[in-house]
Design a protein around this motif. Sequence first.
Motif, PDB file in Angstrom:
ATOM      1  N   ASP A 118       0.835  -1.376   0.117  1.00  0.00           N
ATOM      2  CA  ASP A 118       0.117  -0.128  -0.035  1.00  0.00           C
ATOM      3  C   ASP A 118       0.865   1.333  -0.026  1.00  0.00           C
ATOM      4  O   ASP A 118       0.596   2.223  -0.527  1.00  0.00           O
ATOM      5  CB  ASP A 118      -0.990  -0.054   1.219  1.00  0.00           C
ATOM      6  N   GLU A 119       1.952   1.259   0.602  1.00  0.00           N
ATOM      7  CA  GLU A 119       2.931   2.239   0.754  1.00  0.00           C
ATOM      8  C   GLU A 119       3.624   2.442  -0.625  1.00  0.00           C
ATOM      9  O   GLU A 119       3.407   3.708  -1.082  1.00  0.00           O
ATOM     10  CB  GLU A 119       4.023   2.111   1.779  1.00  0.00           C
ATOM     11  N   VAL A 120       3.960   1.416  -1.322  1.00  0.00           N
ATOM     12  CA  VAL A 120       4.532   1.690  -3.011  1.00  0.00           C
ATOM     13  C   VAL A 120       3.414   2.161  -3.738  1.00  0.00           C
ATOM     14  O   VAL A 120       3.825   2.879  -4.436  1.00  0.00           O
ATOM     15  CB  VAL A 120       4.764   0.280  -3.173  1.00  0.00           C
ATOM     16  N   VAL A 121       2.228   1.613  -3.466  1.00  0.00           N
ATOM     17  CA  VAL A 121       1.182   2.062  -4.456  1.00  0.00           C
ATOM     18  C   VAL A 121       0.981   3.644  -4.189  1.00  0.00           C
ATOM     19  O   VAL A 121       0.959   4.358  -5.309  1.00  0.00           O
ATOM     20  CB  VAL A 121      -0.088   1.298  -4.344  1.00  0.00           C
ATOM     21  N   LEU A 125       1.479   6.467  -7.185  1.00  0.00           N
ATOM     22  CA  LEU A 125       0.478   7.205  -7.563  1.00  0.00           C
ATOM     23  C   LEU A 125       0.855   8.905  -7.395  1.00  0.00           C
ATOM     24  O   LEU A 125       0.554   9.631  -8.162  1.00  0.00           O
ATOM     25  CB  LEU A 125      -0.799   7.075  -6.564  1.00  0.00           C
ATOM     26  N   ALA A 126       1.673   9.033  -6.244  1.00  0.00           N
ATOM     27  CA  ALA A 126       2.010  10.727  -5.966  1.00  0.00           C
ATOM     28  C   ALA A 126       3.116  10.607  -7.168  1.00  0.00           C
ATOM     29  O   ALA A 126       3.041  11.926  -7.943  1.00  0.00           O
ATOM     30  CB  ALA A 126       2.587  10.532  -4.584  1.00  0.00           C
ATOM     31  N   ARG A 127       3.948   9.948  -7.504  1.00  0.00           N
ATOM     32  CA  ARG A 127       4.990  10.194  -8.745  1.00  0.00           C
ATOM     33  C   ARG A 127       4.203  10.396  -9.990  1.00  0.00           C
ATOM     34  O   ARG A 127       4.634  11.255 -10.781  1.00  0.00           O
ATOM     35  CB  ARG A 127       5.995   9.037  -8.564  1.00  0.00           C
ATOM     36  N   ALA A 128       3.320   9.492 -10.131  1.00  0.00           N
ATOM     37  CA  ALA A 128       2.603   9.570 -11.531  1.00  0.00           C
ATOM     38  C   ALA A 128       1.821  11.062 -11.737  1.00  0.00           C
ATOM     39  O   ALA A 128       1.797  11.717 -12.873  1.00  0.00           O
ATOM     40  CB  ALA A 128       1.340   8.518 -11.574  1.00  0.00           C
ATOM     41  N   GLN A 129       1.320  11.517 -10.768  1.00  0.00           N
ATOM     42  CA  GLN A 129       0.775  12.854 -10.590  1.00  0.00           C
ATOM     43  C   GLN A 129       1.541  13.967 -10.662  1.00  0.00           C
ATOM     44  O   GLN A 129       1.478  15.032 -11.706  1.00  0.00           O
ATOM     45  CB  GLN A 129      -0.063  13.091  -9.047  1.00  0.00           C
ATOM     46  N   ILE A 130       2.840  13.922 -10.320  1.00  0.00           N
ATOM     47  CA  ILE A 130       3.799  14.911 -10.162  1.00  0.00           C
ATOM     48  C   ILE A 130       4.346  14.823 -11.647  1.00  0.00           C
ATOM     49  O   ILE A 130       4.583  15.812 -12.353  1.00  0.00           O
ATOM     50  CB  ILE A 130       4.965  14.681  -9.259  1.00  0.00           C
ATOM     51  N   GLN A 131       4.681  13.627 -12.234  1.00  0.00           N
ATOM     52  CA  GLN A 131       5.306  13.400 -13.569  1.00  0.00           C
ATOM     53  C   GLN A 131       4.233  13.617 -14.655  1.00  0.00           C
ATOM     54  O   GLN A 131       4.515  13.513 -15.862  1.00  0.00           O
ATOM     55  CB  GLN A 131       5.999  12.319 -13.428  1.00  0.00           C
ATOM     56  N   GLY A 132       2.739  13.622 -14.296  1.00  0.00           N
ATOM     57  CA  GLY A 132       1.712  13.802 -15.417  1.00  0.00           C
ATOM     58  C   GLY A 132       1.698  12.662 -16.168  1.00  0.00           C
ATOM     59  O   GLY A 132       1.064  12.593 -17.298  1.00  0.00           O
ATOM     60  N   ARG A 133       1.692  11.322 -15.263  1.00  0.00           N
ATOM     61  CA  ARG A 133       1.578   9.956 -15.977  1.00  0.00           C
ATOM     62  C   ARG A 133       0.170   9.537 -15.593  1.00  0.00           C
ATOM     63  O   ARG A 133      -0.062   8.551 -14.755  1.00  0.00           O
ATOM     64  CB  ARG A 133       2.791   9.117 -15.293  1.00  0.00           C
ATOM     65  N   ASP A 139      -4.996   0.738 -10.622  1.00  0.00           N
ATOM     66  CA  ASP A 139      -5.323  -0.630 -11.176  1.00  0.00           C
ATOM     67  C   ASP A 139      -3.648  -1.117 -11.824  1.00  0.00           C
ATOM     68  O   ASP A 139      -3.339  -2.244 -11.677  1.00  0.00           O
ATOM     69  CB  ASP A 139      -6.054  -0.796 -12.067  1.00  0.00           C
ATOM     70  N   VAL A 140      -2.970  -0.375 -12.664  1.00  0.00           N
ATOM     71  CA  VAL A 140      -2.135  -0.405 -13.321  1.00  0.00           C
ATOM     72  C   VAL A 140      -0.893  -0.508 -12.691  1.00  0.00           C
ATOM     73  O   VAL A 140      -0.109  -1.464 -12.665  1.00  0.00           O
ATOM     74  CB  VAL A 140      -1.951   0.747 -14.418  1.00  0.00           C
ATOM     75  N   ILE A 141      -0.991   0.138 -11.425  1.00  0.00           N
ATOM     76  CA  ILE A 141       0.363   0.182 -10.493  1.00  0.00           C
ATOM     77  C   ILE A 141       0.223  -1.516  -9.940  1.00  0.00           C
ATOM     78  O   ILE A 141       1.049  -2.013  -9.586  1.00  0.00           O
ATOM     79  CB  ILE A 141       0.481   1.190  -9.442  1.00  0.00           C
TER      80      ILE A 141
END
Length: 187
Positions: A118-121, A125-133, A139-141
């Motif tokens: 859960d920590e990794v997810v 998710l935070a990294r995806a938001q910052i990088q605009g991914r 679900d993908v993660i």
Amino acid sequence: MRIILIGPPGAGKGTQAARLQEALHIPAISTGDIFRANVKGETELGKLAKRYMDAGEYVPDEVTNKMVADRLGQDDAKNGFLLDGYPRTAAQVDELDKMLAAADVALDAVVELTADTDEVVGRLLARAQIQGRSDDTEDVIRHRLDVYAAETQPLTTIYADRGLLKQVDGLGEIDEVTDRLLKALQA
């Protein structure tokens, strides 16, 4: 030292590989970096890998193994290296064993960075938001984590049976994790 760094996506392998490279004075070798360098350099292997990457497919073991063998044969890796992202499968473990035997060298350690799912997810998710991914949804993660568990996690058993596996908690402040890694490698 000759080290493999493994762990689930989001456990901090890239960050820690860079820090270990500096601390141990060995190159951190990432298959992603190898692919990009070969594609950019338009090598034969790079052209082949690009066809798979452009199609959104995994680069086959045969191509990946050749690229890794080529990279491990370079001068800066002669006295040690840290592999990040390779091997990912039991077949790649066998191939790496052959490469090392041919060079008459052996691994010193395989370090697994562990982390709560859960920590990794949350991290990813935070990294995806910052990088605009936008393609990195929960679900993908979680699917990527399932693929890791099915394909790469079993390697820990192989290396534990060989007495090479060291597990290190990948959660916490970056400096704390680096300290834990260095202590585990010295032990």
